[in-house]
Design a protein around this motif. Structure first.
Motif, PDB file in Angstrom:
ATOM      1  N   VAL A  45       0.870  -1.171   0.000  1.00 51.52           N
ATOM      2  CA  VAL A  45       0.000   0.000   0.000  1.00 51.52           C
ATOM      3  C   VAL A  45       0.911   1.226   0.000  1.00 51.52           C
ATOM      4  O   VAL A  45       1.626   1.450   0.975  1.00 51.52           O
ATOM      5  CB  VAL A  45      -0.923   0.018   1.238  1.00 51.52           C
ATOM      6  CG1 VAL A  45      -1.762   1.293   1.258  1.00 51.52           C
ATOM      7  CG2 VAL A  45      -1.835  -1.215   1.247  1.00 51.52           C
ATOM      8  N   PRO A  46       0.917   2.011  -1.076  1.00 48.28           N
ATOM      9  CA  PRO A  46       1.882   3.116  -1.188  1.00 48.28           C
ATOM     10  C   PRO A  46       1.449   4.388  -0.473  1.00 48.28           C
ATOM     11  O   PRO A  46       1.847   5.486  -0.861  1.00 48.28           O
ATOM     12  CB  PRO A  46       1.972   3.320  -2.704  1.00 48.28           C
ATOM     13  CG  PRO A  46       0.626   2.947  -3.199  1.00 48.28           C
ATOM     14  CD  PRO A  46       0.150   1.826  -2.318  1.00 48.28           C
ATOM     15  N   PHE A  47       0.629   4.234   0.561  1.00 47.25           N
ATOM     16  CA  PHE A  47       0.148   5.373   1.335  1.00 47.25           C
ATOM     17  C   PHE A  47       0.253   5.063   2.822  1.00 47.25           C
ATOM     18  O   PHE A  47       0.356   3.906   3.218  1.00 47.25           O
ATOM     19  CB  PHE A  47      -1.307   5.696   0.961  1.00 47.25           C
ATOM     20  CG  PHE A  47      -1.505   5.943  -0.510  1.00 47.25           C
ATOM     21  CD1 PHE A  47      -1.114   7.141  -1.087  1.00 47.25           C
ATOM     22  CD2 PHE A  47      -2.064   4.969  -1.317  1.00 47.25           C
ATOM     23  CE1 PHE A  47      -1.276   7.359  -2.453  1.00 47.25           C
ATOM     24  CE2 PHE A  47      -2.232   5.176  -2.677  1.00 47.25           C
ATOM     25  CZ  PHE A  47      -1.836   6.376  -3.254  1.00 47.25           C
ATOM     26  N   ALA A  48       0.194   6.101   3.639  1.00 41.86           N
ATOM     27  CA  ALA A  48       0.379   5.943   5.075  1.00 41.86           C
ATOM     28  C   ALA A  48      -0.770   5.160   5.713  1.00 41.86           C
ATOM     29  O   ALA A  48      -1.884   5.106   5.183  1.00 41.86           O
ATOM     30  CB  ALA A  48       0.501   7.316   5.741  1.00 41.86           C
ATOM     31  N   GLY A  49      -0.472   4.554   6.858  1.00 38.92           N
ATOM     32  CA  GLY A  49      -1.478   3.794   7.579  1.00 38.92           C
ATOM     33  C   GLY A  49      -2.593   4.682   8.106  1.00 38.92           C
ATOM     34  O   GLY A  49      -2.400   5.860   8.388  1.00 38.92           O
ATOM     35  N   GLY A  50      -3.791   4.105   8.208  1.00 43.12           N
ATOM     36  CA  GLY A  50      -4.927   4.824   8.771  1.00 43.12           C
ATOM     37  C   GLY A  50      -5.844   5.457   7.753  1.00 43.12           C
ATOM     38  O   GLY A  50      -6.991   5.784   8.076  1.00 43.12           O
ATOM     39  N   GLY A  51      -5.372   5.663   6.522  1.00 42.62           N
ATOM     40  CA  GLY A  51      -6.210   6.250   5.485  1.00 42.62           C
ATOM     41  C   GLY A  51      -7.119   5.212   4.850  1.00 42.62           C
ATOM     42  O   GLY A  51      -7.040   4.015   5.138  1.00 42.62           O
ATOM     43  N   SER A  52      -7.982   5.667   3.940  1.00 45.31           N
ATOM     44  CA  SER A  52      -8.954   4.762   3.324  1.00 45.31           C
ATOM     45  C   SER A  52      -8.271   3.667   2.515  1.00 45.31           C
ATOM     46  O   SER A  52      -8.699   2.505   2.541  1.00 45.31           O
ATOM     47  CB  SER A  52      -9.923   5.546   2.431  1.00 45.31           C
ATOM     48  OG  SER A  52      -9.215   6.299   1.456  1.00 45.31           O
ATOM     49  N   ALA A  53      -7.170   4.007   1.798  1.00 39.78           N
ATOM     50  CA  ALA A  53      -6.466   2.994   1.005  1.00 39.78           C
ATOM     51  C   ALA A  53      -5.859   1.928   1.907  1.00 39.78           C
ATOM     52  O   ALA A  53      -5.921   0.728   1.615  1.00 39.78           O
ATOM     53  CB  ALA A  53      -5.384   3.651   0.153  1.00 39.78           C
ATOM     54  N   ASP A  54      -5.287   2.358   3.023  1.00 33.89           N
ATOM     55  CA  ASP A  54      -4.670   1.416   3.963  1.00 33.89           C
ATOM     56  C   ASP A  54      -5.718   0.504   4.592  1.00 33.89           C
ATOM     57  O   ASP A  54      -5.529  -0.719   4.667  1.00 33.89           O
ATOM     58  CB  ASP A  54      -3.931   2.187   5.051  1.00 33.89           C
ATOM     59  CG  ASP A  54      -3.372   1.273   6.132  1.00 33.89           C
ATOM     60  OD1 ASP A  54      -2.481   0.456   5.818  1.00 33.89           O
ATOM     61  OD2 ASP A  54      -3.835   1.362   7.286  1.00 33.89           O
TER      62      ASP A  54
END
Length: 333
Positions: A45-54
């Motif tokens: 997942v190329p985004f930080a933890g806690g967001g919708s993508a994560d």
């Protein structure tokens, strides 16, 4: 004459060898798919933890673990608008054990903003399955006289100064939607990029900005607290999660803007393995418990074939690149 026959025989043998090689590749690919997977899979997942993508990635990983009978582990690799994680998977072995949780920004926006590096990374990936979508919404302060999108456009046209709109940053879907509204609605808007949702929501509630373009899941706590309200959803169709929100596409055609989530793999991953993963994703998205978890994020499960996803990618990229070009969007404002 014998020389010509010899040439014919050699050519025939070469064609037969090529056919045999192709057949072996097909058979070996099918065998690999039958056995796949035999060890843990990493979902980057190329985004930080806690967001919708994560969160979506973790819901997907848990469900795929059950379906594929092998652990699927989430690994967050952030940086450069998702380019760090994307490049990592683009360079990975094409065996189906390193996958990417992608958003539309990676393939529809980044190539236009980051140039060749982003373009090359996406060219080295192949679509596997579309996962979910979420329309962007426009929020205003609860004390605002505006209650719908038509009223917001009217206010923008009557205002002597451009209305300010907050977003998570330059070049995001949120930013591009604001630019699209400005052009299509022939109104003046001033972009205010933020580094975090908390600061943007606080400024909206405090009256420092006129509106915020965001996701429902981001806005919902402040909506529930009565500090902000939603006056438009960037879709033409009814947003089933909150059907009461006015649809922008009915007022200003062409302003549909869905944040898109998908699964991708290295370019040369065997087709049977891609098909196996696509099938597993379909099973996951039909799971009622998964559907309820996605609904909490304001996401609508999608799914579909690899071909459907590839067609969607092209349409999203065409739309985003057109906005970037028309508004002359740059990474540094």
């Amino acid at each position: 004459m014998r020389f010509n026959n010899g040439k014919f025989a050699i050519a025939t043998l070469m064609r037969a060898a090529a056919l045999a090689t192709w057949a072996c590749g097909v058979v070996s690919g099918a065998i690999a798919a039958d056995a796949y997977p035999t060890r843990p899979i990493t979902l980057f997942v190329p985004f930080a933890g806690g967001g919708s993508a994560d969160i979506l990635g973790r819901v997907l990983a848990n469900s795929l673990t059950e379906t594929l009978k092998q652990p699927v582990v989430v690994d967050n690799r952030t940086g450069a608008g998702g380019l760090v994680g994307t490049s990592l998977v683009a360079k990975a072995p094409d065996d189906g054990y390193m996958l990417l949780l992608a958003t539309d920004s990676l393939y529809a926006i980044n190539p236009a903003l980051y140039g060749k590096k982003a373009e090359d990374a996406m060219a080295a990936l192949t679509p596997v399955a579309h996962l979910a979508e979420a329309p962007l919404v426009i929020a205003v302060n609860s004390a605002s006289p505006v209650n719908d999108f038509a009223g917001l456009l009217k206010q923008a046209k009557a205002s002597s100064a451009p209305l300010s709109f907050g977003t998570p940053g330059v070049g995001t879907d949120h930013h591009l939607l604001g630019e699209l509204i400005a052009k299509s609605g022939q109104v003046r808007l001033n972009h205010v990029p933020y580094r975090g949702a908390g600061a943007a929501l606080g400024d909206l509630a405090g009256g420092q900005i006129d509106m915020l373009i965001t996701l429902v899941s981001t806005a919902q706590p402040m909506v529930a607290a009565g500090k902000i309200k939603l006056v438009g959803v960037a879709t033409t169709k009814v947003y089933e999660a909150q059907p009461q929100i006015p649809r922008m596409g009915q007022i200003l055609p062409g302003t549909d803007m869905l944040v898109s989530y998908s699964l991708m793999a290295p370019k040369s991953t065997p087709a049977p393995i891609v098909a196996r993963l696509n099938e597993a994703v379909g099973i996951t998205l039909r799971n009622p418990s998964v559907g309820s978890k996605l609904a909490e994020l304001g996401l609508t499960p999608t799914g579909g074939t690899v071909a459907d996803f590839a067609k969607r990618m092209q349409a999203e990229r065409k739309q985003r690149e057109g906005i970037i070009r028309d508004a002359d969007v740059k990474l540094v404002e």
